[in-house]
Design an enzyme around this catalytic site. Structure first.
Site, PDB file in Angstrom:
ATOM      1  N   GLU A  49       8.418  -4.278  -2.805  1.00 41.14           N
ATOM      2  CA  GLU A  49       8.786  -4.496  -4.199  1.00 41.14           C
ATOM      3  C   GLU A  49      10.197  -3.990  -4.478  1.00 41.14           C
ATOM      4  OE1 GLU A  49       4.437  -3.914  -6.389  1.00 41.14           O
ATOM      5  OE2 GLU A  49       5.624  -2.154  -5.872  1.00 41.14           O
TER       6      GLU A  49
ATOM      7  N   ASP B 246      -1.177 -11.881  -9.384  1.00 40.90           N
ATOM      8  CA  ASP B 246      -2.528 -12.430  -9.291  1.00 40.90           C
ATOM      9  C   ASP B 246      -3.185 -12.409 -10.660  1.00 40.90           C
ATOM     10  OD1 ASP B 246      -4.430  -9.699  -9.123  1.00 40.90           O
ATOM     11  OD2 ASP B 246      -2.439  -9.444  -8.270  1.00 40.90           O
TER      12      ASP B 246
END
Length: 250
Positions: free
Chosen positions: A15, A208
């Site tokens: 990330e 998600d």
């Protein structure tokens, strides 16, 4: 106070790397105690001092995976803010940046950027009077309505738990928390920031859909790379907006 010194807390290397590389931030190996696995990267962007911290990799259990979850996130944040305070270089703002699950019922789609309005826990269930609100641990984020409006990002509560998946009781508490997004660190990071009196908020990119029909772990891994690039695109815009402003202008 005008904001010119910002800490960005990011749990996972995947990330953080695109953002760190994009801004050419440099490792500071003296920032954290050598006993810890945490990493710090430092530099400037448009006259704003930046410190990006990550949780490093797991040595304790020998897995070598990212140290995700509330324990490493809370400790890394506390030590970072302590270090800067001790060095007479106090952080003016802490941004918790990373990926998250999003809720369709709150309008979340893959790739959306959410800014937190508050954080809470959904897996600290303590059914004893007074301990119940402690377990939930709701903490308001610093207001960033102007930032959200300027960049067309969404606003919402981030609910935190130490599991990627969830069960029925988690789902009940996430609904009670009025969660728009779900992660594994935000509430812990906010708790540590509160101890130092450092204003804080989260920048979360959806990987998600929690209340969708695809398993979270599959969708997360499928979209992690894309979300990391989206985060790398979003964060410089966020930094550009917050730097040289006062907190009540965010």
């Amino acid at each position: 106070m005008t904001i010119s010194n910002v800490v960005v807390a990011i749990a996972m290397e995947a990330e953080a790397s695109p953002f760190v590389n994009h801004l050419n931030l440099q490792p500071d190996t003296s920032f954290f105690p050598t006993e810890t696995p945490f990493h710090a990267f430092r530099g400037t962007h448009n006259n704003c001092n930046l410190t990006v911290i990550t949780n490093g990799k797991d040595d304790i259990h020998g897995t070598g995976v990212d140290n995700v979850g509330t324990v490493p996130a809370s400790l890394a944040t506390f030590l970072a803010l302590q270090k800067m305070k001790t060095d007479d270089n106090e952080a003016h703002l802490l941004i918790n940046a990373g990926t998250c699950g999003g809720f369709q019922r709150k309008g979340a789609s893959i790739g959306d950027v959410f800014l937190t309005t508050a954080v809470a826990n959904h897996d600290r269930r303590i059914a004893i009077p007074d301990f119940t609100p402690y377990g939930v641990g709701r903490i308001d984020s610093t207001s960033v309505e102007n930032l959200a409006s300027s960049l067309n990002y969404k606003l919402g509560v981030c609910t935190t738990g130490n599991s990627l998946d969830f069960h029925e009781m988690d789902s009940h508490h996430m609904l009670e928390n009025d969660a728009s997004v779900k992660d594994m660190e935000a509430a812990a990071i906010a708790w540590s920031a509160e101890m130092w009196g450092t204003p804080h908020f989260g920048v979360k990119v959806v990987t998600d859909i929690v209340d969708g029909d695809k398993p979270s772990h599959e969708e997360f891994m499928e979209n992690l790379g894309t979300a990391a690039q989206s985060l790398q695109s979003a964060l410089p815009k966020v930094i550009d907006f917050v730097c040289d402003k006062k907190h009540d202008e965010l």
